[in-house]
Design a protein around this motif. Structure first.
Motif, short mmCIF file in Angstrom:
data_model
loop_
_atom_site.label_atom_id
_atom_site.label_comp_id
_atom_site.label_asym_id
_atom_site.label_seq_id
_atom_site.Cartn_x
_atom_site.Cartn_y
_atom_site.Cartn_z
N TRP A 132 20.97 25.51 41.39
CA TRP A 132 21.31 25.62 42.82
C TRP A 132 20.37 24.83 43.72
CZ3 TRP A 132 20.00 29.88 39.76
CH2 TRP A 132 18.72 30.38 39.93
N TYR A 138 26.64 31.36 43.49
CA TYR A 138 27.93 30.66 43.47
C TYR A 138 27.95 29.52 42.44
CZ TYR A 138 28.92 32.97 47.98
OH TYR A 138 29.11 33.90 48.99
N ARG A 147 21.64 24.27 29.60
CA ARG A 147 22.16 23.76 30.86
C ARG A 147 21.06 23.15 31.72
NH1 ARG A 147 23.36 29.05 34.65
NH2 ARG A 147 21.28 29.95 34.49
N TYR A 152 33.99 36.35 45.92
CA TYR A 152 33.26 35.86 44.74
C TYR A 152 32.66 37.02 43.96
CZ TYR A 152 31.11 32.05 42.14
OH TYR A 152 30.77 31.15 41.16
N GLU A 160 34.82 30.54 33.58
CA GLU A 160 33.80 31.55 33.41
C GLU A 160 33.66 32.40 34.67
OE1 GLU A 160 30.03 29.61 32.84
OE2 GLU A 160 30.02 28.79 34.87
N HIS A 179 29.20 29.79 39.15
CA HIS A 179 30.22 29.88 38.09
C HIS A 179 31.39 28.95 38.39
CE1 HIS A 179 28.35 33.09 35.92
NE2 HIS A 179 28.39 33.93 36.95
N ASP A 180 31.84 28.26 37.36
CA ASP A 180 33.11 27.53 37.42
C ASP A 180 34.19 28.53 37.06
OD1 ASP A 180 35.34 26.00 37.12
OD2 ASP A 180 34.48 24.62 35.66
N THR A 181 34.80 29.15 38.07
CA THR A 181 35.67 30.28 37.81
C THR A 181 36.95 29.90 37.07
OG1 THR A 181 36.63 30.06 40.04
CG2 THR A 181 34.80 31.61 39.76
N ALA A 182 37.20 28.61 36.89
CA ALA A 182 38.35 28.22 36.06
C ALA A 182 38.13 28.62 34.60
CB ALA A 182 38.58 26.72 36.15
#
Length: 462
Positions: A276, A91, A315, A169, A98, A93-96
Motif C-alpha cells: 500500500w 483495500y 508478494r 469492502y 480473493e 484484495h483483488d476481489t475478482a
C-alpha cells in the motif's frame, strides 16, 4: 496510573533495559508510557527469543512474551492478520479472485481465535481492576481479545493503527466473522484510529452490519454497552528525531548522499516495502515528469529509501522486483553512468536506516508520501519536522496523517499519475524553491505540541 497493554508488535530489551526508542510508532510510544507509569506488556515473542514467561525490566515494567507453535503462528499472523485483514483494511484484495473462504482459510481462523484466546487469558491473569488501571489493546491481530476477556474491569481501549475500510469492502468477510469482529471491538469503552475518516468507516460498518446498534455522533450503543470512537494520531518523538538529525551516523549519510546527488535538488521517500506504500506509481509519476521536462534529470534526483518487512513474503519480493525494474528503466532513459535519475537505497544492512532517512530529509527539496491507504505514515511527520522552509511535503490524501498535515502539505491523489507528476514538477522545477517559512513554523509547532501522555489521555477519555 498503571497500564496493561497487548500488542502483536514487540519491544527489544537487554540487561534489564528496553532498547532505545525510534522516532515514533506503537512500540516506542508504549515504551515511553510504560517507563513513566510502569505496568505490564503482553506481546508476541520475537522469533529469536528463548522461551520465557516473564521478563522484568527497569521502571517497574513486566514483559510477557507470547510464544506459539509454528502452525498456529502461521495461521494467525501470515494467513489471517496479514493476508486477510491487512489486505482488507488497506483495500489490497483483488476481489475478482480473493479472498477465498475455503477449508484452509477457515482452519486458519481457528488459529487466529487460539492466539486471541491466549492473549485474553493472560490479560485475565494480570488485570486487577484497581481504580487506576488502564487496559490498552493494539493491532488488528488481536481483534477478538475483547470478546474473550471475560474478567474485564476498568477502562478498556482498543487502538487500530491501520485504516478501516468502508462497509462494502468490509462485506467481503463472511457474515459471522465481520459481526464477531464488530461485536468484540464494541465491548471496549473506546476504539481509536489515527484519522476521522477511519472512524467514519467503522461507524458505517456498525450501522450496516449490526442492526441493533445505535450510532449517535461518535458513540455506539450496542447490547447494553457504550463505546466512544476517537481519532488520535500517534505523536512524533521530536527529541529523538532532533538527536538523529545531529548524530554522527546521520552526518556520514549526509556526506554519502551528497556525493550521489551531485549537487542536484533531491526528492526523498522512505517506506517499508508494503504494497500500500504505492512505490511503483511514485516512480511512474517521476518518469512522466522527466518525459515532459527531460532537463530536470540533470538538476534533480529522486532518492527512495526502502526497507523490507520483517517477514517478507513472495508478494513482497515480486513488488521489490517491480520497483527495481522501474528504476532501471528510468535510469536507462534519463540517467548516466555517473548520475542516476532515480536511486533505490537499502540502508538496513548497516543498521542505521533512521539516520539515512534523517540525512535525506535535511538535504531534500521535497518529500513524497503517495500511499494508497495508510493508517498514519510516520515518515510524513518526520518530513514535516526536518524539511527546510523552501521544501514541499507531497502527501497522499489517503494517508491517515493527512488530516493533521493538510494545511502544511501538497495534496496527492495517489492513483493519479499525472497529478502526482505535476506536483513533483512544481516542487522540484524552481531552483529557488518556495517561501514556506510560515507553514514550516506552524507544522513544527504542531509536532512539538504532541506527547505520548496527551495521546494516552485522548484514548482514555474521562
Amino acid at each position: 496510573m498503571r497500564l496493561i497493554t497487548c500488542s502483536n508488535s514487540y519491544p527489544r530489551w537487554d540487561a534489564g533495559k528496553l532498547l532505545p526508542r525510534s522516532p515514533g510508532g506503537l512500540v516506542p510510544m508504549l515504551i515511553a508510557l510504560l517507563q513513566r507509569h510502569g505496568g505490564q506488556w503482553i506481546f508476541t515473542a520475537p522469533p529469536d527469543l528463548p522461551a520465557v514467561d516473564e521478563v522484568s525490566v527497569d521502571g517497574g515494567i513486566q514483559l510477557h512474551p507470547m510464544a506459539f507453535d509454528e502452525q498456529t503462528r502461521h495461521q494467525h499472523y501470515d494467513v489471517v492478520s496479514i493476508r486477510l485483514f491487512l489486505g482488507m483494511l488497506h483495500y489490497m484484495h483483488d476481489t475478482a479472485v480473493e479472498p477465498v473462504f475455503d477449508r484452509s482459510l477457515l482452519a486458519a481462523w481457528d488459529g487466529y481465535e487460539a492466539v486471541n484466546r491466549a492473549y485474553a487469558k493472560r490479560l485475565d491473569e494480570l488485570a486487577t481492576g484497581e481504580p487506576d488501571e488502564l487496559i490498552l489493546i493494539n493491532d488488528p491481530h488481536l481483534m477478538l481479545v475483547p470478546e474473550f476477556f471475560v474478567q474485564r474491569r476498568g477502562p478498556l481501549t482498543y487502538f487500530l493503527g491501520t485504516p478501516w475500510c468502508e462497509p462494502d469492502y468490509f462485506g467481503i468477510l463472511p457474515a459471522h466473522i465481520r459481526v464477531r469482529l464488530l461485536e468484540s471491538l464494541l465491548r471496549c469503552d473506546t476504539v481509536g484510529f489515527h484519522a476521522e475518516r477511519w472512524v467514519d468507516a467503522f461507524l458505517a460498518c456498525c450501522t450496516r452490519y449490526l442492526p441493533d446498534a445505535e450510532v449517535s455522533g461518535r458513540v455506539v450503543r450496542y447490547r447494553g454497552r457504550t463505546t466512544t470512537l476517537v481519532a488520535v494520531p500517534f505523536p512524533l518523538d521530536v527529541d529523538v528525531v532532533e538527536r538523529l538529525r545531529d548524530a554522527p551516523a546521520t552526518d556520514r549519510w549526509r556526506a554519502e548522499l551528497a556525493l550521489r546527488s551531485v549537487g542536484r535538488r533531491t526528492m526523498v521517500r522512505a517506506d517499508r516495502l508494503d504494497l500500500w506504500k504505492n512505490i511503483p506509481r511514485g516512480f511512474l509519476a517521476y518518469e512522466a515528469m522527466l518525459e515532459r521536462r527531460p532537463e530536470l534529470a540533470e538538476s534533480c534526483w529522486f532518492a527512495a529509501v526502502v526497507t523490507m518487512p520483517t517477514r517478507a513474503a513472495d508478494r513482497h519480493r515480486v513488488y521489490q522486483e517491480q520497483c527495481e525494474a522501474l528504476v532501471r528503466r528510468i535510469n536507462d532513459r534519463f540517467g548516466t553512468p555517473a548520475r542516476e535519475a532515480v536511486s533505490l537505497i537499502y540502508p538496513a544492512s548497516r543498521g542505521d536506516s533512521r539516520n539515512c532517512v534523517a540525512a535525506a530529509l535535511t538535504m531534500s527539496r521535497a518529500a513524497i508520501v503517495n500511499s494508497t491507504y495508510d493508517g498514519l505514515n510516520l515518515f510524513a511527520k518526520e518530513a514535516a519536522l526536518l524539511l527546510d522552509d523552501r521544501a514541499s511535503l507531497l502527501l497522499s490524501v489517503n494517508a491517515g496523517v493527512y488530516e493533521q498535515l493538510a494545511p502544511h502539505s501538497v495534496a496527492l491523489d495517489p492513483f493519479d499519475i499525472d497529478q502526482t507528476s505535476r506536483a513533483m514538477e512544481a516542487a522540484l522545477g524552481d531552483p529557488d524553491g518556495h517561501d514556506g517559512s510560515a507553514s514550516a513554523a506552524a507544522r513544527r509547532e504542531l509536532l512539538h505540541s504532541e506527547t505520548a501522555e496527551r495521546w494516552l489521555a485522548a484514548v482514555f477519555p474521562a
